[in-house]
Design a protein around this motif. Sequence first.
Motif, mmCIF file in Angstrom:
data_model
loop_
_atom_site.group_PDB
_atom_site.id
_atom_site.type_symbol
_atom_site.label_atom_id
_atom_site.label_comp_id
_atom_site.label_asym_id
_atom_site.label_seq_id
_atom_site.Cartn_x
_atom_site.Cartn_y
_atom_site.Cartn_z
ATOM 1 N N VAL C 41 0.849 -1.198 0.000
ATOM 2 C CA VAL C 41 0.000 0.000 0.000
ATOM 3 C C VAL C 41 0.881 1.243 0.000
ATOM 4 O O VAL C 41 1.785 1.370 0.832
ATOM 5 C CB VAL C 41 -0.915 0.037 1.248
ATOM 6 C CG1 VAL C 41 -1.894 1.212 1.138
ATOM 7 C CG2 VAL C 41 -1.664 -1.259 1.420
ATOM 8 N N GLY C 45 -2.870 5.527 -0.998
ATOM 9 C CA GLY C 45 -3.931 4.541 -0.877
ATOM 10 C C GLY C 45 -3.912 3.485 -1.978
ATOM 11 O O GLY C 45 -4.600 2.463 -1.877
ATOM 12 N N THR C 47 -3.206 0.273 -3.775
ATOM 13 C CA THR C 47 -2.869 -1.031 -3.210
ATOM 14 C C THR C 47 -2.558 -2.003 -4.337
ATOM 15 O O THR C 47 -3.411 -2.272 -5.193
ATOM 16 C CB THR C 47 -4.046 -1.561 -2.369
ATOM 17 O OG1 THR C 47 -4.423 -0.558 -1.429
ATOM 18 C CG2 THR C 47 -3.659 -2.833 -1.632
ATOM 19 N N ALA C 142 -7.243 -1.019 9.780
ATOM 20 C CA ALA C 142 -7.376 -1.546 8.420
ATOM 21 C C ALA C 142 -8.573 -0.930 7.706
ATOM 22 O O ALA C 142 -8.802 -1.180 6.519
ATOM 23 C CB ALA C 142 -7.514 -3.069 8.470
ATOM 24 N N LYS C 199 -4.148 -7.768 1.980
ATOM 25 C CA LYS C 199 -4.586 -6.379 1.748
ATOM 26 C C LYS C 199 -4.919 -5.691 3.073
ATOM 27 O O LYS C 199 -4.503 -4.568 3.330
ATOM 28 C CB LYS C 199 -5.815 -6.369 0.839
ATOM 29 C CG LYS C 199 -5.491 -6.641 -0.627
ATOM 30 C CD LYS C 199 -6.764 -6.602 -1.465
ATOM 31 C CE LYS C 199 -6.529 -7.157 -2.872
ATOM 32 N NZ LYS C 199 -7.805 -7.487 -3.548
ATOM 33 N N GLN C 200 -5.720 -6.394 3.874
ATOM 34 C CA GLN C 200 -6.116 -5.817 5.163
ATOM 35 C C GLN C 200 -4.901 -5.540 6.046
ATOM 36 O O GLN C 200 -4.794 -4.493 6.678
ATOM 37 C CB GLN C 200 -7.061 -6.784 5.891
ATOM 38 C CG GLN C 200 -8.412 -6.958 5.224
ATOM 39 C CD GLN C 200 -9.186 -8.142 5.784
ATOM 40 O OE1 GLN C 200 -8.596 -9.126 6.256
ATOM 41 N NE2 GLN C 200 -10.511 -8.060 5.715
ATOM 42 N N HIS C 203 -2.823 -2.551 4.980
ATOM 43 C CA HIS C 203 -3.488 -1.300 5.373
ATOM 44 C C HIS C 203 -3.344 -1.036 6.872
ATOM 45 O O HIS C 203 -3.100 0.088 7.303
ATOM 46 C CB HIS C 203 -4.969 -1.329 4.955
ATOM 47 C CG HIS C 203 -5.184 -0.885 3.552
ATOM 48 N ND1 HIS C 203 -5.408 0.419 3.194
ATOM 49 C CD2 HIS C 203 -5.162 -1.585 2.384
ATOM 50 C CE1 HIS C 203 -5.541 0.517 1.870
ATOM 51 N NE2 HIS C 203 -5.396 -0.705 1.355
ATOM 52 N N LEU C 206 -0.063 0.609 7.844
ATOM 53 C CA LEU C 206 0.354 1.810 7.109
ATOM 54 C C LEU C 206 0.837 2.941 8.021
ATOM 55 O O LEU C 206 1.820 3.646 7.713
ATOM 56 C CB LEU C 206 -0.811 2.293 6.232
ATOM 57 C CG LEU C 206 -0.475 3.233 5.067
ATOM 58 C CD1 LEU C 206 0.560 2.631 4.143
ATOM 59 C CD2 LEU C 206 -1.743 3.560 4.280
ATOM 60 N N ASN C 214 -1.933 7.684 9.410
ATOM 61 C CA ASN C 214 -2.391 7.026 8.188
ATOM 62 C C ASN C 214 -2.465 8.074 7.091
ATOM 63 O O ASN C 214 -3.256 9.019 7.170
ATOM 64 C CB ASN C 214 -3.773 6.400 8.429
ATOM 65 C CG ASN C 214 -4.262 5.650 7.204
ATOM 66 O OD1 ASN C 214 -4.156 6.161 6.081
ATOM 67 N ND2 ASN C 214 -4.788 4.450 7.404
#
Lengths: 306, 306, 306, 306
Positions: C41, C45, C47, C142, C199-200, C203, C206, C214
């Motif tokens: 990521v 934002g 991804t 997330a 993916k989660q 995030h 991050l 974030n």
Amino acid sequence: MQDILDEISAEMRKRTDRGTVANYIPQLACVDPNQFAMSVVLPDGQTFSTGDADTLFSIQSISKVFTLTIALGKLGDHLWSHVGREPSGDPFNSIVQLEHEQGKPRNPFINAGAIAVVDSIMSGHQPKESLAEILEFVRFLANDKSICIDEKVARSEIETGHRNASLAHFMASFDRISHPVEHVLGTYFHHCSISMNCKQLAHAGLFLAFDGTNPIYGTRVVSPERSRRISSLMLMCGHYDGSGEFAFRVGLPGKSGVGGGILAVAPGEASIAVWSPGLDKIGNSKLGTEALELLVKHTGWSIFAK
Amino acid sequence: MQDILDEISAEMRKRTDRGTVANYIPQLACVDPNQFAMSVVLPDGQTFSTGDADTLFSIQSISKVFTLTIALGKLGDHLWSHVGREPSGDPFNSIVQLEHEQGKPRNPFINAGAIAVVDSIMSGHQPKESLAEILEFVRFLANDKSICIDEKVARSEIETGHRNASLAHFMASFDRISHPVEHVLGTYFHHCSISMNCKQLAHAGLFLAFDGTNPIYGTRVVSPERSRRISSLMLMCGHYDGSGEFAFRVGLPGKSGVGGGILAVAPGEASIAVWSPGLDKIGNSKLGTEALELLVKHTGWSIFAK
Amino acid sequence: MQDILDEISAEMRKRTDRGTVANYIPQLACVDPNQFAMSVVLPDGQTFSTGDADTLFSIQSISKVFTLTIALGKLGDHLWSHVGREPSGDPFNSIVQLEHEQGKPRNPFINAGAIAVVDSIMSGHQPKESLAEILEFVRFLANDKSICIDEKVARSEIETGHRNASLAHFMASFDRISHPVEHVLGTYFHHCSISMNCKQLAHAGLFLAFDGTNPIYGTRVVSPERSRRISSLMLMCGHYDGSGEFAFRVGLPGKSGVGGGILAVAPGEASIAVWSPGLDKIGNSKLGTEALELLVKHTGWSIFAK
Amino acid sequence: MQDILDEISAEMRKRTDRGTVANYIPQLACVDPNQFAMSVVLPDGQTFSTGDADTLFSIQSISKVFTLTIALGKLGDHLWSHVGREPSGDPFNSIVQLEHEQGKPRNPFINAGAIAVVDSIMSGHQPKESLAEILEFVRFLANDKSICIDEKVARSEIETGHRNASLAHFMASFDRISHPVEHVLGTYFHHCSISMNCKQLAHAGLFLAFDGTNPIYGTRVVSPERSRRISSLMLMCGHYDGSGEFAFRVGLPGKSGVGGGILAVAPGEASIAVWSPGLDKIGNSKLGTEALELLVKHTGWSIFAK
């Protein structure tokens, strides 16, 4: 013998540095440190005592001698796959050695080893049944049906027994515990909470001083070879990382408990129980050790003497 | 007794698993593993032997018993500020314990402890003088002026003795060595290289079986108390992390050396020397231990027997 | 970036030595070792993903990063009285260090340390409440309300979690655990059983790559200083006794879990999640580490690069 | 930058708790603890300094960075068969880890590891030749031919270096040292005794902050990958068992010496040398660490910052 004991007792009364009563088990912490008792049983059954020899105390780790005897009867030499037979060089509740040796305790007298021994004799039974068996055996050895477990002490130990719980779970993580950890710990804590007085304890240990046979009744408890081996383990490991010191100063196989008791055996001579609640830094009865040292000086009973 | 020894000797000849000859000292690695000898000396001086009892071997760590005796004579209980008296639970050359206990060796029979003992008896002297003193003492004990140091073995040890050099420097870094490290090591390696046969060794140990006095000549070497204490240290620590095993199986105070010798004492009964060069995993003579186990079975000499 | 990830994914598919799936938690042992996923990521934002990036896996010890963040929020620097911040040099479940340092875990990422952190954030609450709080935080990070705990994995861990129970009881024996050991362990095992996909996870991490904020939503999670400190702990201790190796080969702060996931952060650049169930000997994802090594080679994201 | 340094210097002058000067090397024990210096070199060669930046001090363990660089040049990845790359979790002179891992040091920055590195670069040469090579390399890095070894410090170390002698002999007992132990130790002690000032030291470390190439002259010392790896080892292990603390507080790769110096690198930004003789309990410069913490606060140079 009575004179010797009375002299020792008088000497001990004078001592001001009496060690420290075990404080990690609340129920033991409140015992009066000024108590002292000693009993000697000769092969003909004559029993000499001095001090508070009828006062009950918690035998604690001395119980490990009795469960070891039961376990050897049940498993024979197979027991040594569960537990080693070398002095550990570590405190009684050390876990370092377990991690270095894949969860196998060094000997049956450190806490981890005794927990493994208790597990080995449960044979699928419930704690109650196992405890009944252990208690029955101790009563038989002492020839005294009045011996009991002190429930208050047992509960006190369970509540504060995180270190032993840690040892048990650690061994379980290596698949070295066959029963539910809680059951094994319950049995362990209860059998440490057996209450005895010096007279009873000296009688219970008599078979070890006479090659496995109680000389009063002629009943054979274990074979001569097994008796000698149990004695050798007591000498090597019976006082944790103070075993060398005890052998050096006293020169008799012995097993101590944090309740302040010590059971010692003079092969061919006598069984001896001593009790004084104050402990030295390592966790062995301070006056108890000093009293045994004096007794051996008077009697010459050291196993290293000609 | 001669029959017993011959039977043991015959039994040992049959054994195919004879252990492994120490290979880290080149000069010891070339010894023939098929040799075996045993000698027993009784208090009246009668000496029974079997096997190669006149063959010289390197006594190695057995020499630690003799330097300990000298050191106790010189320093008395002050020696225990230099070295402890607990079994170590570690191999003979472990350094871990030293780091955990600020350079103080756990007992006089692990290498670090023996190096500290040697340092303690040098009293400012040169290695030659200290060695002469040690050798004189061993000759006196064995009543045999022919006993010598094997220079080849000593040199072989010095060249390959990095582990012992490491132990000595480690202790020196804690200010626990009073003489130049090279001098202490030189003395240590040389006194380990004393050559004796089983007959000589059994005679040299006789005083320990009879409360400090040689029963043949009536000469008192040490007091009864000191003799018992040396014996207790032999039992507790004489076979490194195999001491518990030796006590369990043999039941006599003993001290082993990587040359394959073992000196054992049966209090009030006899002094025994056994030799077979093959070692078990821990570094103790394999057949030597087995032979002693048989001897005790035949004679009942265990210190744990009634 | 998509090309780089696809190239890495293709490269990983070719690898035959994929490590070994964790087998001490039965529920994890049955995961297919041939899976692989990676997500990156960027601060805007965007991804990028490759492989099975939507497949849920058990994040296991990666959860320790989130509870550490919560604990620092609650206790601030007071947390460091409960747990240290040095690499341990020991396996993730070692107990030796605890005995040597009176029950205080070396850092928050070894198991003992994470158990202590979980205890520190429970503040007298029940496990359910504490778990709800942890889960809520992870969902917030997330930005995904669907994240859940896998009850089957949690139960599987509880049943086989003797080693962690041993660690918790050991710390409790030093009065270092404030809640009932069972509650702490229940919370610990459950929060290790959070299921997430790459993916989660990318995030959720991050904020650590962007000084605590974030960058997509501009929400500040922690202060820049705290973010850097959490990252430093990840680099120093995030891969147990393989942390030095990971820093050497990858050069990014990262935290691994025995489910095969790794969360890594490239400060100022990106947050990265990778997953492949096969583990190396130390317990870190084998292909996960190799994939990160390739990613850094392509992007030059090492924190040690100019 | 000059303002920042002067502010730090002023702040440091106020500090009353300045740590303790190393006292185990007599020659270092007499250094005035009130000294402080800091130098920062930027990629264009600009050098900012504050305090006693022209005063020479003994770089001690900082020299390990330079010998590691030489060894990687000579042996490449083969070096890792001689020494590991994990933080040790132990003090700089611990021997415990060596015994547990068969004489292989955990990383090149603990003393045992650095001794092994020195041995690995001697390639059969005499100490003099090896020292000349090391010194030549340091002079080349700092572009200063005046850099010398302080013979008094070297001799002082040799005389009191029992602990390092113990480590070297221990490794030799595992056949991990190829040259005579005395030669290796002589080289080791001498290269620790190189004297430099902060300006020289900051220049010598510049290549590590710029991917292996000195940005002033454009000379490539090592490849970018190797430079990053050396930096990662500095971060993970450069402050012994205080490495986690240093990473946590400062967030830059650094190497400390018991002379009170620290070399730190901010990748892409600058090379920094700081010196103050007083050490914290672990043996790292107390004010040196605090000064670096302030510098990073002012500049934001943490490798964990975005």
